[in-house]
Structure formats: structure tokens, C-alpha cells
Design a protein around this motif. Structure first.
Motif, PDB file in Angstrom:
ATOM      1  N   UNK A  73       0.830  -1.206   0.000  1.00  0.00           N
ATOM      2  CA  UNK A  73       0.000   0.000   0.000  1.00  0.00           C
ATOM      3  C   UNK A  73       0.864   1.256   0.000  1.00  0.00           C
ATOM      4  N   UNK A  74       2.035   1.179   0.627  1.00  0.00           N
ATOM      5  CA  UNK A  74       2.979   2.298   0.614  1.00  0.00           C
ATOM      6  C   UNK A  74       3.663   2.394  -0.747  1.00  0.00           C
ATOM      7  N   UNK A  75       4.196   1.286  -1.221  1.00  0.00           N
ATOM      8  CA  UNK A  75       4.913   1.263  -2.502  1.00  0.00           C
ATOM      9  C   UNK A  75       4.048   1.757  -3.657  1.00  0.00           C
ATOM     10  N   UNK A  76       2.763   1.465  -3.598  1.00  0.00           N
ATOM     11  CA  UNK A  76       1.862   1.839  -4.685  1.00  0.00           C
ATOM     12  C   UNK A  76       1.816   3.341  -4.915  1.00  0.00           C
ATOM     13  N   UNK A  77       2.197   4.109  -3.917  1.00  0.00           N
ATOM     14  CA  UNK A  77       2.143   5.569  -4.025  1.00  0.00           C
ATOM     15  C   UNK A  77       3.527   6.191  -4.220  1.00  0.00           C
TER      16      UNK A  77
ATOM     17  N   UNK B 179       9.644  -8.740 -12.010  1.00  0.00           N
ATOM     18  CA  UNK B 179       9.452  -7.297 -11.846  1.00  0.00           C
ATOM     19  C   UNK B 179       8.199  -6.755 -12.536  1.00  0.00           C
ATOM     20  N   UNK B 180       7.931  -7.088 -13.818  1.00  0.00           N
ATOM     21  CA  UNK B 180       6.730  -6.535 -14.459  1.00  0.00           C
ATOM     22  C   UNK B 180       5.446  -6.900 -13.721  1.00  0.00           C
ATOM     23  N   UNK B 181       5.353  -8.122 -13.228  1.00  0.00           N
ATOM     24  CA  UNK B 181       4.155  -8.546 -12.498  1.00  0.00           C
ATOM     25  C   UNK B 181       4.023  -7.783 -11.180  1.00  0.00           C
ATOM     26  N   UNK B 182       5.152  -7.568 -10.490  1.00  0.00           N
ATOM     27  CA  UNK B 182       5.118  -6.831  -9.230  1.00  0.00           C
ATOM     28  C   UNK B 182       4.690  -5.385  -9.458  1.00  0.00           C
ATOM     29  N   UNK B 183       5.202  -4.757 -10.513  1.00  0.00           N
ATOM     30  CA  UNK B 183       4.823  -3.377 -10.821  1.00  0.00           C
ATOM     31  C   UNK B 183       3.349  -3.285 -11.207  1.00  0.00           C
ATOM     32  N   UNK B 184       2.867  -4.269 -11.964  1.00  0.00           N
ATOM     33  CA  UNK B 184       1.455  -4.290 -12.349  1.00  0.00           C
ATOM     34  C   UNK B 184       0.570  -4.433 -11.114  1.00  0.00           C
TER      35      UNK B 184
ATOM     36  N   UNK C 199       1.274  -3.310  -8.108  1.00  0.00           N
ATOM     37  CA  UNK C 199       1.264  -2.016  -7.429  1.00  0.00           C
ATOM     38  C   UNK C 199       0.340  -1.026  -8.130  1.00  0.00           C
ATOM     39  N   UNK C 200       0.288  -1.084  -9.457  1.00  0.00           N
ATOM     40  CA  UNK C 200      -0.648  -0.241 -10.207  1.00  0.00           C
ATOM     41  C   UNK C 200      -2.086  -0.569  -9.807  1.00  0.00           C
ATOM     42  N   UNK C 201      -2.367  -1.859  -9.650  1.00  0.00           N
ATOM     43  CA  UNK C 201      -3.704  -2.301  -9.267  1.00  0.00           C
ATOM     44  C   UNK C 201      -4.031  -1.856  -7.843  1.00  0.00           C
ATOM     45  N   UNK C 202      -3.041  -1.941  -6.955  1.00  0.00           N
ATOM     46  CA  UNK C 202      -3.237  -1.498  -5.571  1.00  0.00           C
ATOM     47  C   UNK C 202      -3.599  -0.017  -5.534  1.00  0.00           C
ATOM     48  N   UNK C 203      -2.879   0.775  -6.286  1.00  0.00           N
ATOM     49  CA  UNK C 203      -3.147   2.221  -6.301  1.00  0.00           C
ATOM     50  C   UNK C 203      -4.535   2.514  -6.876  1.00  0.00           C
ATOM     51  N   UNK C 204      -4.906   1.796  -7.932  1.00  0.00           N
ATOM     52  CA  UNK C 204      -6.200   2.022  -8.570  1.00  0.00           C
ATOM     53  C   UNK C 204      -7.362   1.591  -7.671  1.00  0.00           C
ATOM     54  N   UNK C 205      -7.198   0.467  -6.980  1.00  0.00           N
ATOM     55  CA  UNK C 205      -8.280  -0.072  -6.156  1.00  0.00           C
ATOM     56  C   UNK C 205      -8.280   0.477  -4.732  1.00  0.00           C
ATOM     57  N   UNK C 206      -7.119   0.986  -4.293  1.00  0.00           N
ATOM     58  CA  UNK C 206      -7.037   1.528  -2.944  1.00  0.00           C
ATOM     59  C   UNK C 206      -6.889   0.479  -1.873  1.00  0.00           C
ATOM     60  N   UNK C 207      -6.533  -0.739  -2.254  1.00  0.00           N
ATOM     61  CA  UNK C 207      -6.373  -1.814  -1.278  1.00  0.00           C
ATOM     62  C   UNK C 207      -5.325  -2.804  -1.788  1.00  0.00           C
ATOM     63  N   UNK C 208      -4.551  -3.359  -0.842  1.00  0.00           N
ATOM     64  CA  UNK C 208      -3.500  -4.329  -1.183  1.00  0.00           C
ATOM     65  C   UNK C 208      -3.786  -5.661  -0.509  1.00  0.00           C
ATOM     66  N   UNK C 209      -3.342  -6.726  -1.148  1.00  0.00           N
ATOM     67  CA  UNK C 209      -3.570  -8.066  -0.607  1.00  0.00           C
ATOM     68  C   UNK C 209      -2.248  -8.798  -0.407  1.00  0.00           C
ATOM     69  N   UNK C 210      -2.269  -9.714   0.534  1.00  0.00           N
ATOM     70  CA  UNK C 210      -1.182 -10.664   0.725  1.00  0.00           C
ATOM     71  C   UNK C 210      -1.833 -12.022   0.919  1.00  0.00           C
TER      72      UNK C 210
END
Length: 241
Positions: A144-148, A167-172, A174-185
């Protein structure tokens, strides 16, 4: 006995000089070039020390300028009581609703630190270590921090964590986290633990992150419901800060 005179250490002195120069330049901070000039030191040597201070949270880079970071507050044991107080009702409400452990984390340099929690009453529960630096990736509060962060900063951090193929999957993500406003583990940090986290955003900055975590066997089927509640709780908390 003769009194011993303390001797200055060159590196220590340079580090304290950097912090003092940045503090004197508040609120705008200093660019690397100006910092080197103010210290009358080679830009290359100052750069290495500054990057180390950023990594440990004593400085923060904002638009190519360096300002004091949150680690100074932790060092002085004055870590944002207003944020903790503002988040506490949300932590307790989420805990009472889902009976899973709810945490408040704050970003410190290239780490997150859990500063408060409301623990589940269930015998088997998630219990994170408090006031201990944790990596930003893959824990959900760290995502959630990295996404910003800026893309450049994201890539620089993740290249030390994941492979070039990942790396591309991890960056994608983070883009999804920023767009949705929520992160998952989903079991990425601990195989049997799942979590959802949302950032507390004030003025576009992540002040903290609220997350709910617990055994995957209990969390898996409710993760979307929990994520929506966590996102609402973070937004409510941001309004209280």
C-alpha cells in the motif's frame, strides 16, 4: 583521573551535518547539489550518505529534494500520537467485526513499522511484532505504501527484492493497488496468513496503513469483504487526522 575529550568521527559528523542542514532548510528541504555546497563536501560522498539516510527513514526524497523523515520521530519516541489516536476506533471496530488481528503500520524509509494493533481473541491468530522494521514487499501494508511511490523509486526498490522476470508482475500489482485503494497478501509472507490493507492518505501522502490479517483458512472466503471494510476504515481515519 584525566578527563577524556570526545573526538569527532568524520562520517558521524558528516551525517549529523546533513541532518542539521536539511532541518535548517525546512519546510522545503535541500537538493543534493545544494546540500553538498552547504557542507563543502564532494557530491559523490554526500550522495552515498544521503541514500543511506533515505533507506533508513531519516530523510525522505520529495521531488529531488531531501526533507527530514519519520525515523527521527521514532528515535525520539514521539511517533504521531494523533495518527494512533485517530486510527484506534477503526482498529477496534474492524477487530470486533471480523475477530481477526487489525494493525496500524507507518512507513519508515524503505520499511514499515507496526505501531498499534487490536488483536483477535481467537486462539490461532496473527500477532505481528511491534516497533520492528519490516520489508515493504510483499507484506500488504508495504504494498500500500509502494503503490504511491514514483515508478522510478518502485523499480529501484523492487529490483533488490524480485527477479527481473518477476518485476513486471510486481509493478502491475502495485498499479492495481493504487487504482483499487487496497492491497492483498495471499500467503506470500507466511504461507498460512492472508491480509488486506489500505493506506491512510492525507494530502496525497501515505501517513499510515490499516490492515487485517489472519489464518488463510478463515480469511480466504472473506477477503473481498474485509478489503472493502479496511478501505472504508482508512478513509475514515484520514478524516480524523
Amino acid at each position: 583521573m584525566a578527563e577524556r575529550t570526545a573526538k569527532a568521527h568524520r562520517t558521524v559528523s558528516r551525517v549529523t551535518d546533513i541532518l542539521e542542514a536539511v532541518a535548517a532548510a525546512r519546510p522545503g528541504g535541500l537538493r543534493l547539489h545544494d546540500l553538498a555546497l552547504s557542507l563543502d563536501a564532494p557530491k559523490s560522498s554526500v550522495f552515498g550518505l544521503v541514500k543511506g539516510l533515505v533507506a533508513t527513514g531519516y530523510l525522505v526524497e520529495e521531488e529531488s529534494r531531501y526533507v527530514l523523515g519519520p525515523a527521527l520521530g521514532q528515535l525520539l519516541a514521539v511517533e504521531s500520537p494523533s495518527l494512533v489516536d485517530a486510527a484506534r476506533p477503526a482498529l477496534e471496530s474492524l477487530r470486533d467485526t471480523f475477530n481477526e488481528t487489525v494493525t496500524l503500520a507507518t512507513p519508515v524509509g524503505e520499511s514499515i513499522v507496526y505501531v498499534d494493533s487490536a488483536e483477535s481473541s481467537q486462539m490461532i491468530r496473527y500477532s505481528p511484532p511491534a516497533h520492528t522494521r519490516r520489508p515493504l514487499y510483499p507484506p500488504s501494508p508495504g504494498k500500500a505504501v509502494l503503490a504511491h511511490w514514483s515508478r522510478r523509486r518502485q523499480e529501484a526498490y523492487l529490483k533488490e527484492i524480485v527477479t527481473a522476470e518477476e518485476l513486471p508482475e510486481a509493478l502491475a500489482e502495485l498499479d492495481d493497488v493504487r487504482a483499487r485503494g487496497v492491497a492483498f497478501n495471499r500467503g506470500e509472507t507466511l504461507p498460512d496468513v492472508s491480509a488486506a490493507a489500505a493506506p491512510i492518505l492525507v494530502g496525497g501522502k501515505v501517513l499510515g496503513v490499516i490492515s487485517v490479517a489472519g489464518p488463510s483458512s478463515r480469511m480466504r472466503d472473506r477477503l473481498d469483504e474485509i478489503a472493502a471494510a479496511v478501505k472504508d476504515a482508512a478513509a475514515t481515519t484520514a478524516g480524523r487526522v
